[in-house]
Design an enzyme around this catalytic site. Structure first.
Site, PDB file in Angstrom:
ATOM      1  N   TYR A 159       6.239   1.844 -10.243  1.00  0.00           N
ATOM      2  CA  TYR A 159       7.370   2.750 -10.093  1.00  0.00           C
ATOM      3  C   TYR A 159       8.656   1.961 -10.320  1.00  0.00           C
ATOM      4  O   TYR A 159       8.668   0.741 -10.269  1.00  0.00           O
ATOM      5  CB  TYR A 159       7.427   3.343  -8.681  1.00  0.00           C
ATOM      6  CG  TYR A 159       6.195   4.054  -8.222  1.00  0.00           C
ATOM      7  CD1 TYR A 159       6.064   5.429  -8.379  1.00  0.00           C
ATOM      8  CD2 TYR A 159       5.161   3.357  -7.605  1.00  0.00           C
ATOM      9  CE1 TYR A 159       4.935   6.094  -7.930  1.00  0.00           C
ATOM     10  CE2 TYR A 159       4.026   4.015  -7.160  1.00  0.00           C
ATOM     11  CZ  TYR A 159       3.921   5.382  -7.321  1.00  0.00           C
ATOM     12  OH  TYR A 159       2.804   6.031  -6.878  1.00  0.00           O
ATOM     13  N   ARG A 211       3.626   0.693  -0.161  1.00  0.00           N
ATOM     14  CA  ARG A 211       3.136  -0.670  -0.374  1.00  0.00           C
ATOM     15  C   ARG A 211       3.486  -1.167  -1.770  1.00  0.00           C
ATOM     16  O   ARG A 211       3.786  -2.337  -1.971  1.00  0.00           O
ATOM     17  CB  ARG A 211       1.627  -0.729  -0.139  1.00  0.00           C
ATOM     18  CG  ARG A 211       1.263  -0.690   1.339  1.00  0.00           C
ATOM     19  CD  ARG A 211      -0.226  -0.524   1.576  1.00  0.00           C
ATOM     20  NE  ARG A 211      -1.082  -1.284   0.681  1.00  0.00           N
ATOM     21  CZ  ARG A 211      -1.300  -2.595   0.789  1.00  0.00           C
ATOM     22  NH1 ARG A 211      -0.694  -3.287   1.743  1.00  0.00           N
ATOM     23  NH2 ARG A 211      -2.113  -3.199  -0.047  1.00  0.00           N
ATOM     24  N   LYS A 265     -10.925  -2.740  11.028  1.00  0.00           N
ATOM     25  CA  LYS A 265     -11.750  -3.604  10.194  1.00  0.00           C
ATOM     26  C   LYS A 265     -10.893  -4.633   9.485  1.00  0.00           C
ATOM     27  O   LYS A 265      -9.836  -4.332   8.963  1.00  0.00           O
ATOM     28  CB  LYS A 265     -12.490  -2.757   9.150  1.00  0.00           C
ATOM     29  CG  LYS A 265     -13.409  -3.552   8.257  1.00  0.00           C
ATOM     30  CD  LYS A 265     -14.115  -2.623   7.285  1.00  0.00           C
ATOM     31  CE  LYS A 265     -15.028  -3.402   6.358  1.00  0.00           C
ATOM     32  NZ  LYS A 265     -15.702  -2.523   5.383  1.00  0.00           N
ATOM     33  N   ARG A 308      -1.167   0.271   5.848  1.00  0.00           N
ATOM     34  CA  ARG A 308      -1.679   1.468   5.193  1.00  0.00           C
ATOM     35  C   ARG A 308      -1.664   2.628   6.180  1.00  0.00           C
ATOM     36  O   ARG A 308      -1.599   2.445   7.387  1.00  0.00           O
ATOM     37  CB  ARG A 308      -3.102   1.243   4.673  1.00  0.00           C
ATOM     38  CG  ARG A 308      -3.175   0.204   3.554  1.00  0.00           C
ATOM     39  CD  ARG A 308      -4.520   0.253   2.872  1.00  0.00           C
ATOM     40  NE  ARG A 308      -4.600   1.399   1.973  1.00  0.00           N
ATOM     41  CZ  ARG A 308      -5.730   2.030   1.693  1.00  0.00           C
ATOM     42  NH1 ARG A 308      -6.849   1.673   2.263  1.00  0.00           N
ATOM     43  NH2 ARG A 308      -5.741   3.041   0.849  1.00  0.00           N
ATOM     44  N   HIS A 357      -5.701 -10.090  -1.598  1.00  0.00           N
ATOM     45  CA  HIS A 357      -6.455  -9.815  -2.810  1.00  0.00           C
ATOM     46  C   HIS A 357      -7.224 -11.058  -3.236  1.00  0.00           C
ATOM     47  O   HIS A 357      -6.748 -12.183  -3.070  1.00  0.00           O
ATOM     48  CB  HIS A 357      -5.513  -9.385  -3.945  1.00  0.00           C
ATOM     49  CG  HIS A 357      -4.980  -8.003  -3.774  1.00  0.00           C
ATOM     50  ND1 HIS A 357      -3.893  -7.539  -4.475  1.00  0.00           N
ATOM     51  CD2 HIS A 357      -5.385  -6.970  -2.981  1.00  0.00           C
ATOM     52  CE1 HIS A 357      -3.644  -6.291  -4.129  1.00  0.00           C
ATOM     53  NE2 HIS A 357      -4.539  -5.929  -3.227  1.00  0.00           N
TER      54      HIS A 357
END
Length: 415
Positions: free
Chosen positions: A343, A307, A242, A214, A330
């Site tokens: 997309y 991503r 983190k 990210r 996830h």
């Protein structure tokens, strides 16, 4: 000027009162009180004579406090009566509004707060509900829910944008940006202040594309980190980011060397360019400026489209949804499904031999591997010819003792 109440609350008025609200002598004190009221402490603990005295309140994250402060300012603004709103020379002290918060004596009902918020600016239903929740928690009012049947103008606008995004071909956008970086931005110098944002944006973009990280994690990598990624194909080093508790390592494994080599080339010439404040919106502004410089037009440009591109290719090339979900960290595949094919990623049958991986937006561990000779059909993402992709090379690097072994990295297929 139209003095109809519907035009009283606007950006000009808000900006004036925002300054006065923040400069009020009780602002910090009452904001802290308001923030504390957002905590959800069970009554059986709060009202227990024994355990209540040992209660530990976990500090709010900086991003949470930033959101709360924004809501608090808007709340105070919406509590100001219309008669005072546009009278900038009035001696209105705001004591009435601040005192109502302290004493939990509501000046307006939640529905009126909704009306005033919508009068100020177009917001989504979700944003409006969060503001209402903040208000009801602050004032100890019953929960107020916006009706399910409601769709606000901003929600309709975003829905239309999302529908249009399905027709955006990410492969073409990525190639266009990389072409701009290669031909123009990499030749710029950070000695010129105006060019620094483009240089930062280019480095971070290439790191994101090369690792799947990210945007806020990409900007934490150093030139040494890039050297290790390019040379060995992976890196294990704690970089102070983190991560979720069940993770036992902090691995960064390079997928594609070409973008990383381009990032390194620019980074070496501008070694201090990414030294910016931790909690800043600068990376996102740089990203948008990069797209503008490359003449890429999007209704809602977002850095995480990279991503989306990576994870969609993994899934479209046959990787099970559950594995993609695990690699993205996830909790369920439902979260991952939301990421997929938002997309048009521009897939064609010639891309089946590409190797790549993706990272989760809530985790700093990237599991990316670039085996020597991996072929990526994209002009700017392919043709890594450095010959340094072997992960077995163990010399000449500052992280010799921290490099992870090859058996803890997943080999991923990618377009």
């Amino acid at each position: 000027m139209n003095n109809h109440p519907a035009t009283l609350r606007n950006e000009s008025s808000f900006n004036y009162w925002k300054s006065r609200i923040q400069n009020h002598d009780k602002f910090d004190e009452i904001f802290e009180l308001t923030t504390d009221r957002q905590r959800c402490t069970p009554d059986e603990v709060k009202n227990n004579s024994l355990w209540s005295q040992y209660m530990f309140c976990k500090p709010f994250a900086p991003t949470t406090l930033k959101s709360y402060k924004s809501r608090f300012i808007k709340l105070i603004y919406c509590l100001i009566d219309d008669e005072y709103l546009n009278n900038y020379y009035d001696t209105h002290t705001l004591n009435k509004e601040f005192n109502s918060i302290v004493q939990q004596q509501p000046l307006i009902k939640p529905e009126e707060l909704c009306r005033r918020m919508l009068e100020l600016r177009s917001v989504t239903k979700e944003t409006l509900q969060l503001t209402i929740n903040f208000y009801t928690n602050t004032m100890n009012l019953p929960e107020y829910k916006i009706p399910k049947q409601v769709m606000l103008p901003r929600d309709k606008e975003i829905k239309n944008i999302k529908n249009n995004e399905k027709n955006i071909v990410l492969r073409e956008i990525i190639n266009t940006i990389l072409d701009c970086i290669e031909k123009k931005i990499k030749h710029l110098s950070s000695e010129f202040v105006h060019d620094r944002g483009l240089i930062r944006g280019a480095i971070v973009f290439c790191i994101m594309l090369g690792t799947g990280m990210r945007i806020n994690r990409s900007r934490h990598l150093s030139v040494d980190d890039l050297n290790t990624l390019i040379k060995r194909g992976k890196l294990r080093q704690a970089i102070g980011l983190k991560r979720k508790k069940h993770r036992t390592s902090n691995s960064l494994n390079s997928i594609k060397q070409k973008p990383l080599e381009l990032a390194r080339e620019i980074y070496i010439k501008n070694p201090n360019i990414l030294n910016i404040s931790k909690n800043t919106s600068t990376p996102f502004k740089d990203f948008k400026r990069l797209l503008k410089e490359a003449n890429v037009e999007m209704d809602r440009p977002r850095s995480n489209m990279i991503r989306h591109y990576l994870s969609s290719n993994l899934y479209n090339n046959g990787m099970p949804l559950q594995k993609v979900a695990r690699l993205m960290n996830h909790e369920s595949s439902a979260s991952t499904r939301h990421y997929l094919n938002k997309y048009d990623v521009g897939v064609d049958e010639s891309d089946d031999n590409d190797e790549d991986d993706d990272d989760d937006e809530n985790d700093d561990r990237i599991i990316d591997e670039n085996p020597s000779g991996a072929n990526i059909s994209n002009y700017d993402i392919n043709n890594s010819s450095s010959g340094n992709s072997s992960s077995n090379n163990t010399s000449g690097n500052d992280f010799n003792n921290n490099i992870s072994s090859g058996d803890d990295a997943d080999l991923l297929s990618f377009n």
